[in-house]
Design a protein around this motif. Structure first.
Motif, PDB file in Angstrom:
ATOM      1  N   GLY A 170       0.852  -1.628   0.279  1.00  0.00           N
ATOM      2  CA  GLY A 170      -0.327   0.072  -0.105  1.00  0.00           C
ATOM      3  C   GLY A 170       1.025   1.398   0.193  1.00  0.00           C
TER       4      GLY A 170
ATOM      5  N   TYR B 251     -11.266   6.104  -2.671  1.00  0.00           N
ATOM      6  CA  TYR B 251     -10.790   4.831  -3.484  1.00  0.00           C
ATOM      7  C   TYR B 251     -10.845   5.097  -4.899  1.00  0.00           C
TER       8      TYR B 251
ATOM      9  N   PHE C 106      -7.667   6.298  -6.018  1.00  0.00           N
ATOM     10  CA  PHE C 106      -6.824   5.267  -6.337  1.00  0.00           C
ATOM     11  C   PHE C 106      -7.163   4.846  -7.300  1.00  0.00           C
TER      12      PHE C 106
ATOM     13  N   GLU D 121      -4.895   5.151 -11.183  1.00  0.00           N
ATOM     14  CA  GLU D 121      -4.618   3.694 -11.825  1.00  0.00           C
ATOM     15  C   GLU D 121      -4.595   4.144 -13.678  1.00  0.00           C
TER      16      GLU D 121
ATOM     17  N   PHE E  48     -11.400  -3.960  -4.416  1.00  0.00           N
ATOM     18  CA  PHE E  48     -10.439  -3.632  -4.210  1.00  0.00           C
ATOM     19  C   PHE E  48      -9.775  -4.824  -3.480  1.00  0.00           C
TER      20      PHE E  48
ATOM     21  N   ARG F  60      -4.510  -0.252  -0.606  1.00  0.00           N
ATOM     22  CA  ARG F  60      -3.972   0.145  -2.074  1.00  0.00           C
ATOM     23  C   ARG F  60      -2.782   1.113  -2.432  1.00  0.00           C
TER      24      ARG F  60
ATOM     25  N   SER G  55      -7.945   1.778   2.673  1.00  0.00           N
ATOM     26  CA  SER G  55      -8.079   0.731   2.994  1.00  0.00           C
ATOM     27  C   SER G  55      -9.790   0.450   3.155  1.00  0.00           C
TER      28      SER G  55
END
Lengths: 428, 542
Positions: A271, B290, B293, B297, B363, B368, B464
C-alpha cells in the motif's frame, strides 16, 4: 416453562444421540480443519490472506489424496477482528463443527482470548504470527517467531558493522501487549549490552495512529545527539502506512536513521510507494525474494490460486505452510486425528520451510527458523542483507527478563509449559 | 549517456595507443588495473568486496567510474560470479558490458544485481560526492555537497577547495562551505584554530544533522578549547530549537486540525445542518480515497507522464461518486427515517458495513497504493521546523473547501433553500420549496465533500476499506464540540482540538494525550451541552 425431569433427560439423550450420530457420519468422509481468521474488521487486511493460503494448502493436500485416506475439509469462520468473538467462534469450530485442528489468530489478544477454549475442549491451535513469547501452552503450536527469532537478532545486526554500529535506540510501538512485551525484552537486552538508559527512547501510539508529525520530529531530534541512531518499530497494522509516508516525506533516509520493523512485510508495503523508503529494514524468517526452488513453486501456486500474478507472499503465510505440513506429518505418524495423539506426535516433526531449510517442532511447541534481515527495495520487495548461519530454535521464555529467564517449556519430558529450573517445579 | 560512451571510447583508444607505445605505469594504465581489480571485486558480490570496489573505482580516476557507481547505487549493476561478467543495465533495460562499454551479446544465466546495503549506500553517496563536486549539473553539485558533509573524508579537502574556488553559484558555494567546515572539524590533524573556526561557521546551519555532528565531535575530541566552543554552538542551536518547538506544535496542530476539519466538514452538513446521524459518513471519505486510487491507476496505465494531474482530476470525480452514493442513501433509506434518530443511526451504520464489504470485495482487503504527486512529496524547512508539502497543501485545500462551502450556503439559491428547509420544513414547503429535493441535494453535498476529503486523506493515510472508520468518531467529536449546526464552530473546534492534541502529545505521549482530550471534551459537554457555538433562537427547537 416447566419441564419434568424425565423430559429433560429425554431431551438430553436425544441431543447426545444427535451430537454423536450426525458428526460421526460425516467424519468418516472428511477430516475437518478449522480456519479462524478475521475476514472483516481492522485485521481483515492481514488475516484474509492467511485464510486463502489455508484453503490453498488444503486443496493441494486433497489433490495428493487427502490424509489417512480421507479428504480434508476447510471450515472457515469469521471472528470479525472482535477478540471475544474469537473465543465463541473457536468453540463453534471445535464443539459443533468437530474440527481436528485449527489454524488461526493474528493478534496476541485474540490468541489469549481463545486459549481457555482450546484447553477446555482439548484441541490444537497453530498460531502463525511472530509474537512476544512468554507463553507455551499444551494445545498451541507457535509457528511464528519468538523474540529470539526476530527482535534480538535484528538488534544484533544493527549493532554490527554492516548494520551501522547503532548506539542510540528508539523503540516505537503500538500500545498493546506485543510491542510492550517485546520492548521490555529489548530494553533489558540493550541495557545488558551496555547501552545507556538515556540512549533508549520508548514511544507508544494508539492503534490506527495517523498523525506522525510530532513523533517523527522527535525521532529526528533524538537522532541528532551525535550517535548513530536506529528505530526499532513494533508499530502494527494500519498505522504503518502514514508512519512511513511521514518518514519518506520528511526525508529520513535509511542511511541516516534506519528503521527496522517487525510487523511490516510485503503485504503491508503493497500500500505504500517505497521509492523513498529504500534501505529501511525488516526482520522476518521469510521474504518473498528468497531464492529457493520450494519458494518459487510456492509463489507460483499462490499466484495461480489467487488468480493474481502480482499477489505477494509473506512470513505468516510461510508459517502456516510449515505448520500445516507438520500437522499432516504428525497425523500420519499418529495414524489418527485425535488431538492428544497428534499433540504427542508433533514435537520432533520436521517439515521443509521456504528458505531452503528444514524446520523442526521443538518440545516447547515452537519451531526452528532462520532469521533474515531484509532491506526495502524500490519495488516493495525486500533484499536479504543478512541471515543467521543456521536455524534458530524458538525460545518461549526470554533469557533477558527477570522472572522468565529461569523458566523452560518442555511438553515432552517435563509435560510443562513453564518449568522453573531454579526451583525444579512446574509453574513459576 | 552518449557523453560517457564517447569518453570511455576515447579512454580505451588512448589506452591502446599507450600500450602500443610501450609506456608502462602511466596513470591511464594504472587506472585500468584498479578498474579491473574493482570489477573482480564486484563480481564476488559480497558486501565487503563491493565496499572496496567502490573505493577503488572512486580512486581510479577512470572516466566511467561515476556512471558505474551510480549504476551500483540504483541497482542497475549486474554481475555473474562464474564468468566474472559485469554489466550495466541502462534505464531502458539494455545490458552493456561494463568492461568494454559494448552491448552484452549473450548475458550469462547467473547475471544478478550486485547487492548493496545501507553501509554501501553511504559509501556510494560519499564516492559520488567526491566525483560529482565538479559536475556541470548544479543539482548534482548540491547533492555532492550534502554527501561530502556526511562523509567528511579528509582526502576530499584539497579537491573541495578547488571546487569552491571555481564555483559561481552562491547556493552551491555555501553548501560546499558547510561541507568544508565539517571536513576540517572532523579531521584532528587540522590546526586547532581552524577547527574552532569551523565550529563557528557550522553554527550558522541549525539543522539536526549539524547538531548531531557537533555532538559527535564533542564526545570524541580531547581538546578542551574545541569542546568548549562546540558546547556553546550546540547549546545555542538547541536553545533556538527549544524556542521553536512551541511554534512547531502550533503548526503541527494546525495540520492535524485541518485533517479533522476536512473529515468533519461534510458531517457538519449532514449532521449539523440536517440533523441526520450519518454513521456512513466515514465510508463517503473512503469512497473518495478509492476514487483517487482508480484515477491514479488510470493515469499510470494511460498517461504516466501526467501523473501530477491525477489529484485535480480525482477531486471532482470523488465529489460526484460520493455525492451520488449519498443521494442514493438519502432517497433509499434516510428519507423514511426523518425524526427517528435511533433508527437512522442503526440504518446508516448498516450501510457503512455494506459499503465497506463492497469495497473489500471489489478492491481486496489490503491497502491500495496511492502515490504522492511531485508537489505533494518531500518537506521544506521553516526556521528549523520541517513541514511536509502534503500537509501544507492539505491545510490550504481544507480552507478552500471550507470557504467555498460557506459561500454555497450563504450566497447561493441552493444554500438559501437548504437553510430554509432545515429551519422550518413546513413553512419552507408552503413557500414553494421542494423540500424533498433540497434534502437529497443537501445530503449529496455533505457526502460529496466527504468524498473530496477522501482525496486529500489518501495522500497521508491508508487507502483500505477501514479508512472511514478511523475518522468517524473524530468527525462527530469535532462537530459536537463546535456546536451542531454551526460551520464556524466546526472550524474553530477542529483547529482547537488539533492544536490541543499536538500540545499535549510531547508532554503526555500520543496515547495519554488522546485520552486527555476526550476527558476534557466530556467535561466541556457537561457544562455546555450545545458545544462551543450553540445556535440560539427558534432554530434550537426545530
Amino acid at each position: 416453562m416447566v419441564m419434568t425431569r424425565r423430559g429433560v433427560l429425554t431431551g438430553a439423550a436425544l441431543i447426545a444421540t444427535l451430537a454423536a450420530g450426525i458428526p460421526a457420519a460425516t467424519a468418516q468422509d472428511t477430516i475437518k480443519v478449522g480456519v479462524l481468521h478475521s475476514l472483516s474488521g481492522t485485521m481483515a487486511i492481514s488475516e484474509t490472506t492467511l485464510k486463502d493460503v489455508m484453503l490453498m494448502l488444503i486443496e493441494e493436500q486433497n489433490k495428493k489424496g487427502g490424509l489417512l485416506g480421507k479428504k480434508l475439509e476447510a471450515v472457515v469462520v469469521d471472528p470479525a477482528s472482535n477478540w471475544p468473538l474469537f473465543a465463541e467462534k473457536a468453540r463453534e469450530l471445535i464443539a459443533q463443527k468437530k474440527v481436528s485442528a485449527v489454524f488461526g489468530c493474528w493478534t496476541s489478544v485474540s490468541r489469549k482470548s481463545v486459549l481457555p477454549v482450546f484447553k477446555e475442549l482439548n484441541n490444537i491451535l497453530f498460531y502463525p504470527v511472530q509474537y512476544e513469547g512468554e507463553e507455551s501452552e499444551r494445545n498451541v503450536f507457535y509457528t511464528g517467531a519468538a523474540p529470539n527469532q526476530q527482535a534480538i537478532p535484528a538488534v544484533d545486526y544493527l549493532m554490527s558493522k554492516d548494520g551501522g554500529e547503532v548506539k542510540r535506540w528508539v523503540l516505537a510501538g503500538t500500545d498493546y501487549v506485543y510491542p510492550r512485551t517485546t520492548n521490555k525484552i529489548l530494553e533489558a537486552y540493550l541495557l545488558a549490552k551496555g547501552v545507556a538508559k538515556e540512549d533508549i527512547m520508548i514511544n507508544y501510539t494508539p492503534f490506527g495512529h495517523s498523525d506522525w508529525q510530532t513523533i517523527v520530529a522527535d525521532i529526528v531530534k533524538f537522532g541528532s545527539a551525535g550517535k548513530k541512531t536506529a528505530v526499532v518499530s513494533t508499530i502494527n497494522g494500519d498505522a504503518n502506512v502514514p508512519f512511513y509516508k511521514e518518514l519518506a516525506n520528511k526525508g529520513v533516509k535509511a542511511t541516516d536513521i534506519p528503521v527496522v520493523a517487525f510487523s511490516v512485510g510485503e503485504e503491508e508495503l503493497a500500500g505504500i510507494d517505497t521509492t523513498n523508503l529504500v534501505g529501511h529494514l525488516a526482520a522476518w524468517n521469510y521474504f518473498q525474494s528468497v531464492k529457493d526452488p520450494a519458494n518459487a513453486a510456492f509463489i507460483k501456486k499462490w499466484q495461480e490460486f489467487t488468480k493474481n500474478p502480482k499477489r505477494v507472499t509473506n512470513d505468516p503465510m510461510e508459517a502456516h505452510y510449515i505448520g500445516f505440513n507438520m500437522w499432516v506429518k504428525a497425523v500420519e505418524k499418529a495414524g489418527t486425528v485425535d488431538p492428544d495423539k497428534v499433540i504427542a506426535a508433533l514435537p520432533g516433526t520436521e517439515a521443509p520451510n521456504l528458505t531452503g531449510g528444514i524446520s523442526k517442532m521443538l518440545p516447547n511447541h515452537h519451531i526452528t527458523k532462520p532469521v533474515l534481515i531484509g532491506e526495502i527495495k524500490a519495488d516493495g520487495q525486500f533484499d536479504v542483507v543478512w541471515q543467521t548461519k543456521g536455524l534458530v530454535p524458538g525460545d518461549a521464555w526470554t533469557d533477558y527478563l527477570e522472572g522468565s529467564k529461569d523458566l523452560e517449556a518442555d511438553w515432552v519430558g517435563k509435560k510443562c509449559g513453564n518449568f522453573n529450573t531454579k526451583t525444579n517445579k512446574c509453574g513459576s | 549517456m552518449s557523453k560517457h560512451a564517447n569518453r570511455s571510447a576515447l579512454a580505451s583508444l588512448a589506452l591502446a595507443l599507450l600500450l602500443v607505445m610501450g609506456i608502462a605505469a602511466s596513470p591511464v594504465r594504472l587506472a585500468a588495473q584498479t578498474l579491473d581489480a574493482a570489477f573482480d571485486r564486484l563480481a564476488a558480490d559480497s558486501f565487503s568486496d563491493t565496499a572496496r570496489a567502490i573505493d577503488d573505482l572512486a580512486a581510479s580516476g577512470a572516466p566511467q567510474a561515476e556512471s558505474l557507481i551510480e549504476a551500483l547505487g540504483a541497482r542497475r549493476l549486474l554481475a555473474d560470479k562464474a564468468t566474472g561478467t559485469i554489466a550495466i543495465q541502462t534505464p531502458a533495460g539494455a545490458l552493456l558490458d561494463a568492461r568494454t562499454g559494448k552491448p552484452l551479446a549473450s548475458p550469462p544465466p547467473g547475471l544478478a544485481v550486485v547487492r548493496i546495503n545501507n553501509r554501501l549506500r553511504s559509501a556510494i553517496d560519499a564516492a559520488l560526492g567526491t566525483l560529482a563536486m565538479v559536475s556541470p549539473d548544479r543539482s548534482k553539485r548540491l547533492v555532492a555537497a550534502e554527501a561530502l558533509f556526511k562523509s567528511r573524508k579528509a582526502s576530499d579537502l584539497a579537491p573541495l577547495d578547488k571546487a569552491i574556488a571555481a564555483e559561481k553559484d552562491d547556493a552551491v558555494r555555501s553548501a560546499f562551505g558547510k561541507a568544508r567546515s565539517a571536513i576540517v572539524l572532523a579531521d584532528d590533524k587540522q590546526p586547532l584554530a581552524d577547527r574552532v573556526a569551523a565550529v563557528q561557521s557550522l553554527a550558522e546551519w541549525p539543522d539536526s544533522d549539524t547538531l548531531g555532528f557537533l555532538r559527535q565531535v564533542q564526545a570524541s575530541t580531547q581538546e578542551p578549547a574545541l569542546k568548549q566552543s562546540i558546547e556553546t554552538a550546540a547549546v545555542a542551536i538547541e536553545h533556538r530549537r527549544q524556542l521553536l518547538s512551541g511554534l512547531q506544535n502550533v503548526i503541527y496542530g494546525l495540520s492535524l486540525g485541518s485533517v479533522l476539519l476536512l473529515a468533519a466538514i461534510g458531517l457538519a452538513i449532514t449532521f449539523g445542518v440536517m440533523g441526520v446521524i450519518n454513521m456512513a459518513h466515514g465510508e463517503m471519505v473512503m469512497l473518495g480515497a478509492y476514487t483517487t486510487f482508480v484515477v491514479q491507476e488510470g493515469f499510470r496505465a494511460f498517461a504516466p507522464g501526467a501523473f501530477d494531474l491525477s489529484l485535480p482530476v480525482a477531486i471532482p470525480l470523488a465529489f460526484i461518486v460520493a455525492g451520488t452514493v449519498g443521494i442514493a442513501i438519502e432517497r433509499g433509506i434516510i428519507r423514511f427515517l426523518y425524526g427517528r434518530p435511533l433508527e437512522t443511526l442503526l440504518a446508516t451504520w448498516g450501510v457503512s458495513l455494506i459499503l465497506q464489504q463492497v469495497v473489500r470485495t471489489a478492491f481486496g482487503p489490503t491497502n491500495r497504493e496511492v502515490g504522492n504527486p511531485s508537489y505533494m512529496s518531500g518537506a521544506f524547512d521553516l526556521y528549523g521546523i520541517s513541514i511536509t508539502w502534503s500537509r501544507l497543501w492539505i491545510i490550504v485545500f481544507t480552507l478552500t473547501v471550507f470557504f467555498s462551502l460557506l459561500f454555497v450556503l450563504k450566497r447561493t439559491r441552493l444554500g438559501l433553500e437548504m437553510r430554509a428547509v432545515t429551519q422550518n420544513r413546513r413553512m419552507a414547503a408552503s413557500m414553494g420549496i421542494r423540500s424533498a429535493r433540497v434534502d437529497a441535494l443537501t445530503f449529496g453535498l455533505g457526502s460529496g465533500i466527504a468524498g473530496i476529503a477522501g482525496v486529500a486523506l489518501s495522500q497521508i493515510d491508508n487507502v483500505s476499506p477501514n479508512l472511514g472508520q478511523s475518522y468517524i468518531v473524530d468527525s462527530f467529536m469535532v462537530v459536537v464540540f463546535g456546536g451542531v449546526g454551526n460551520l464556524w464552530g466546526t472550524l474553530v473546534s477542529a483547529f482547537f482540538l488539533g492544536i490541543a492534541n499536538k500540545m499535549l502529545e510531547p508532554v503526555a505521549g500520543a496515547v495519554l494525550g488522546k485520552i486527555l482530550i476526550l476527558v476534557l471534551l466530556i467535561l466541556f459537554i457537561q457544562k455546555r451541552p450545545r458545544g462551543l457555538f450553540a445556535l440560539k433562537g427558534r432554530a434550537v427547537e426545530a
